[in-house]
Design an enzyme around this catalytic site. Structure first.
Site, PDB file in Angstrom:
ATOM      1  N   HIS A 121     -13.587  -4.056  23.904  1.00 24.55           N
ATOM      2  CA  HIS A 121     -13.695  -3.387  25.200  1.00 24.55           C
ATOM      3  C   HIS A 121     -12.307  -2.831  25.544  1.00 24.55           C
ATOM      4  O   HIS A 121     -11.295  -3.413  25.139  1.00 24.55           O
ATOM      5  CB  HIS A 121     -14.110  -4.446  26.232  1.00 24.55           C
ATOM      6  CG  HIS A 121     -14.462  -3.942  27.580  1.00 24.55           C
ATOM      7  ND1 HIS A 121     -13.516  -3.625  28.527  1.00 24.55           N
ATOM      8  CD2 HIS A 121     -15.668  -3.713  28.162  1.00 24.55           C
ATOM      9  CE1 HIS A 121     -14.134  -3.226  29.634  1.00 24.55           C
ATOM     10  NE2 HIS A 121     -15.434  -3.273  29.437  1.00 24.55           N
ATOM     11  N   ASP A 140     -11.926 -12.799  23.835  1.00 19.49           N
ATOM     12  CA  ASP A 140     -12.577 -12.209  25.006  1.00 19.49           C
ATOM     13  C   ASP A 140     -14.024 -12.714  25.027  1.00 19.49           C
ATOM     14  O   ASP A 140     -14.854 -12.300  24.224  1.00 19.49           O
ATOM     15  CB  ASP A 140     -12.514 -10.677  24.881  1.00 19.49           C
ATOM     16  CG  ASP A 140     -13.297  -9.972  25.982  1.00 19.49           C
ATOM     17  OD1 ASP A 140     -13.991 -10.651  26.763  1.00 19.49           O
ATOM     18  OD2 ASP A 140     -13.198  -8.733  26.049  1.00 19.49           O
ATOM     19  N   GLN A 193     -18.785 -11.462  27.068  1.00 18.70           N
ATOM     20  CA  GLN A 193     -20.209 -11.314  26.728  1.00 18.70           C
ATOM     21  C   GLN A 193     -20.751 -12.524  25.979  1.00 18.70           C
ATOM     22  O   GLN A 193     -21.858 -12.474  25.420  1.00 18.70           O
ATOM     23  CB  GLN A 193     -20.420 -10.054  25.872  1.00 18.70           C
ATOM     24  CG  GLN A 193     -20.074  -8.760  26.572  1.00 18.70           C
ATOM     25  CD  GLN A 193     -21.018  -8.430  27.718  1.00 18.70           C
ATOM     26  OE1 GLN A 193     -22.138  -8.925  27.801  1.00 18.70           O
ATOM     27  NE2 GLN A 193     -20.558  -7.587  28.632  1.00 18.70           N
ATOM     28  N   LYS A 236     -20.483 -12.168  35.118  1.00 21.14           N
ATOM     29  CA  LYS A 236     -21.390 -12.014  33.957  1.00 21.14           C
ATOM     30  C   LYS A 236     -22.187 -13.289  33.721  1.00 21.14           C
ATOM     31  O   LYS A 236     -23.049 -13.331  32.861  1.00 21.14           O
ATOM     32  CB  LYS A 236     -20.595 -11.684  32.690  1.00 21.14           C
ATOM     33  CG  LYS A 236     -19.592 -10.577  32.864  1.00 21.14           C
ATOM     34  CD  LYS A 236     -19.979  -9.329  32.147  1.00 21.14           C
ATOM     35  CE  LYS A 236     -18.810  -8.354  32.149  1.00 21.14           C
ATOM     36  NZ  LYS A 236     -19.213  -6.980  31.992  1.00 21.14           N
ATOM     37  N   CYS A 280     -17.272   1.399  27.787  1.00 19.83           N
ATOM     38  CA  CYS A 280     -15.841   1.038  27.723  1.00 19.83           C
ATOM     39  C   CYS A 280     -15.438   0.624  26.312  1.00 19.83           C
ATOM     40  O   CYS A 280     -14.572  -0.248  26.139  1.00 19.83           O
ATOM     41  CB  CYS A 280     -15.500  -0.078  28.712  1.00 19.83           C
ATOM     42  SG  CYS A 280     -15.688   0.381  30.418  1.00 19.83           S
TER      43      CYS A 280
HETATM   44  N1  PMP Z   1     -14.661  -7.485  27.685  1.00 19.57           N
HETATM   45  C1  PMP Z   1     -15.959  -7.303  27.443  1.00 19.57           C
HETATM   46  C2  PMP Z   1     -16.492  -7.569  26.059  1.00 19.57           C
HETATM   47  C3  PMP Z   1     -16.802  -6.847  28.456  1.00 19.57           C
HETATM   48  O1  PMP Z   1     -18.101  -6.656  28.213  1.00 19.57           O
HETATM   49  C4  PMP Z   1     -16.264  -6.613  29.744  1.00 19.57           C
HETATM   50  C5  PMP Z   1     -17.130  -6.114  30.876  1.00 19.57           C
HETATM   51  N2  PMP Z   1     -17.983  -5.062  30.534  1.00 19.57           N
HETATM   52  C6  PMP Z   1     -14.903  -6.839  29.945  1.00 19.57           C
HETATM   53  C7  PMP Z   1     -14.138  -7.271  28.901  1.00 19.57           C
HETATM   54  C8  PMP Z   1     -14.256  -6.603  31.278  1.00 19.57           C
HETATM   55  O2  PMP Z   1     -14.753  -7.497  32.225  1.00 19.57           O
HETATM   56  P1  PMP Z   1     -14.358  -7.347  33.767  1.00 19.57           P
HETATM   57  O3  PMP Z   1     -14.674  -5.916  34.123  1.00 19.57           O
HETATM   58  O4  PMP Z   1     -15.260  -8.319  34.456  1.00 19.57           O
HETATM   59  O5  PMP Z   1     -12.930  -7.657  33.899  1.00 19.57           O
END
Ligand code: PMP
Length: 402
Positions: free
Chosen positions: A119, A196, A199, A222, A360
Site C-alpha cells: 500500500h 503491515d 488487512q 478495519k 492505493c
Molecule cells: N496498508 C494496507 C495494506 C491497507 O489496506 C491500508 C488501508 N487501505 C493501509 C495500509 C492504510 O491504513 P489507514 O488508512 O487506516 O492508515
C-alpha cells in the site's frame, strides 16, 4: 448469520431502493452495535481526559484506555503492554517507525526493502526517509499470481540492508505473505522487519511472538472499531532504543527549559491527547471478535472467497488479479474492456458497494499494466447471496456494454 447481521445496523438499509450489499470491507469495516453503544455510553457516562485528572471519571477513562491496550497486547500475543503504542492508524504507525527508527539507525547508503505489492502508506514514508538520509529503497517483486518472489530476498539483502517493510495481506490482491519465513531470512542477516497488518488483523489470528517480527501495525477501523485509532506493536528493546516521534504532553517525565526527560514506554510515543475513545472502541471490537472467534470468522470468509472466485470465474471475459494459493478476503477483477469506474458506478446503482481504482497500490497496477480494478472485499457478515447479487450485477452490466 441472521444474528450476526443483526449486530450491524448499517447493513439493514436500502440504497437506491435496493437492499444494501456492502463489499468494501477492505476500505473499512462496519461497526457492531456493541461498539457503537460503548462509544455512546462512554460519552454519556465516563468521558474525561486520560492520564491527567485525579478525579473519578478521569481515572475511569484512563483505566478503560489502558484496559484496551491490554486487550490488544493479548489479542496479538505481545510480551507486554509496553510494546503496544496507540497511534492514529496504520499509516501513522508506519510514519512513526520510519521517523524514529530512521533517526536512530539509518545513515547514508543504507538500504530499506519494501515489496512491490505494498500500500502507498508502506512505500512513501520509507521513500521520504531515504530522501532525508540519502538511503536507498529496494523492491522485492511479486509474480503474476500475486505471490512474492521470496527466493529473490537473499540476493536483495546486502550488508547495508537495515529493514524490510512488507504487508501481511495485500489489500489489492488478497495474497497472504509468508511473514514468518521472511522474518527468518531477514533476521539471519541482522535485518529488522516491519509488518503491515492492516488487512490481516481482521481475518487471521496474529501472534507477533510466533512471527518474530520487530514491528506489526494495524488500524482499528478495519477490525470493526472506530476510525482514528491504530496500533504499533514493537519489540520492547527496540522501542526503548528509538527516540520519540512527536513531543508534547503525556510523553514527558519532566520539562525544564534546559532539558526534558521522556516518559517510559508506551507513553513515550503517545504525545498529546490520543483518541482514547476510539482506543476503547477497539477494545470493545476485539471483545466482539473474540466472542465469535477469529477462526470461525476466517473459516466463513475463506468460504466466501472460494465461492466468489469460483462463481465470478465462470463469467466470460472476467479476469481475476491475484490468484495466490494462500489468499483471503479480496477479489480484484476486470471484465472485458469495461472500465473499473463504469463497473463500480453501475454496481452502486444496483445497491452493491465495491471499490474501484488502484486501491492505493499503483505499483501493483503497473505490474499488470492496468489503471485499476474492481475490488470486492468481504467481512464475516457477508453472505453467498450477496455474492450472487454481485454476479447478477456483473452479468447485467456485461449485457448493457455488449
Ligand atoms: N496498508 C494496507 C495494506 C491497507 O489496506 C491500508 C488501508 N487501505 C493501509 C495500509 C492504510 O491504513 P489507514 O488508512 O487506516 O492508515
Amino acid at each position: 448469520m441472521d444474528t450476526i447481521r443483526a449486530d450491524f445496523p448499517i447493513l439493514h438499509q436500502k440504497v437506491y431502493d435496493k437492499p444494501y450489499v456492502y463489499l468494501d470491507n477492505g476500505a473499512t469495516t462496519q461497526k457492531p452495535k456493541v461498539v457503537i453503544e460503548a462509544v455512546k455510553n462512554f460519552y454519556e457516562q465516563t468521558n474525561s481526559n486520560i492520564h491527567r485528572g485525579v478525579h473519578l471519571l478521569s481515572e475511569k477513562s484512563t483505566e478503560q484506555y489502558e484496559q484496551a491496550r491490554s486487550m490488544v497486547a493479548e489479542f496479538i500475543h505481545a510480551n507486554s503492554t509496553n510494546e503496544i503504542i496507540f497511534t492514529k492508524g496504520t499509516t501513522d504507525s508506519i510514519n512513526l517507525v520510519a521517523f524514529s527508527f530512521g533517526e536512530k539507525y539509518i545513515v547514508a547508503n543504507d538500504e530499506i526493502i519494501v515489496s512491490e505489492m505494498e500500500h502507498h502508506s508502506n512505500i512513501v514514508p520509507w521513500q521520504m526517509l531515504c530522501e532525508r538520509k540519502q538511503a536507498k529503497l529496494k523492491v522485492l517483486p511479486f509474480d503474476d499470481n500475486g505471490e512474492l518472489c521470496i527466493e529473490k530476498l537473499d540476493e536483495l539483502i546486502t550488508k547495508r540492508t537495515k529493514l524490510i517493510a512488507v504487508t501481511h495481506v495485500s489489500n489489492s490482491l488478497g495474497t497472504v505473505n509468508p511473514i514468518a519465513e521472511i522474518v527468518k531470512i531477514a533476521h539471519a542477516k541482522g535485518v529488522k522487519v516491519l509488518v503491515d497488518g492492516a488487512q490481516a488483523i481482521q481475518h487471521t489470528a496474529i501472534d507477533v511472538q510466533a512471527l518474530d517480527c520487530d514491528f506489526y501495525v494495524f488500524s482499528g477501523h478495519k477490525i470493526y472499531a472506530e476510525t482514528g485509532i491504530g496500533v504499533l506493536y514493537g519489540k520492547e528493546k527496540l522501542l526503548n532504543e528509538m527516540p520519540p516521534y512527536q513531543g508534547g504532553g503525556d510523553m514527558i517525565k519532566e520539562v525544564t527549559f534546559e532539558k526534558t526527560t521522556y516518559s517510559d514506554l508506551p507513553l513515550k510515543f503517545e504525545a498529546g491527547t490520543n483518541n482514547y475513545v476510539a482506543a476503547i472502541s477497539l477494545g470493545e471490537a476485539i471483545n466482539y471478535v473474540q466472542a465469535i472467534g477469529i477462526e470461525t470468522i476466517a473459516a466463513h470468509e475463506n468460504k466466501l472467497v472460494q465461492y466468489a472466485s469460483h462463481k465470478l470465474g465462470t463469467i466470460d471475459g472476467l479476469r481475476i488479479y491475484g490468484t495466490a494459493t494462500n489468499k483471503v478476503s479480496v477479489i480484484s477483477f476486470l471484465v472485458d474492456n469495461i472500465h473499473h469506474y463504469d463497473m463500480g458506478m453501475m454496481l452502486d446503482k444496483m445497491g452493491i458497494a465495491v471499490r474501484t481504482g488502484s486501491h492505493c497500490t499503483q505499483p501493483v497496477m503497473a505490474h499488470f499494466d492496468i489503471t485499476g480494478t474492481v475490488r470486492a472485499s468481504f467481512a464475516f457478515y457477508n453472505t453467498k447471496e450477496e455474492i450472487d447479487r454481485l454476479y447478477d450485477g456483473i452479468i447485467r452490466i456485461k449485457k448493457i456494454f455488449a
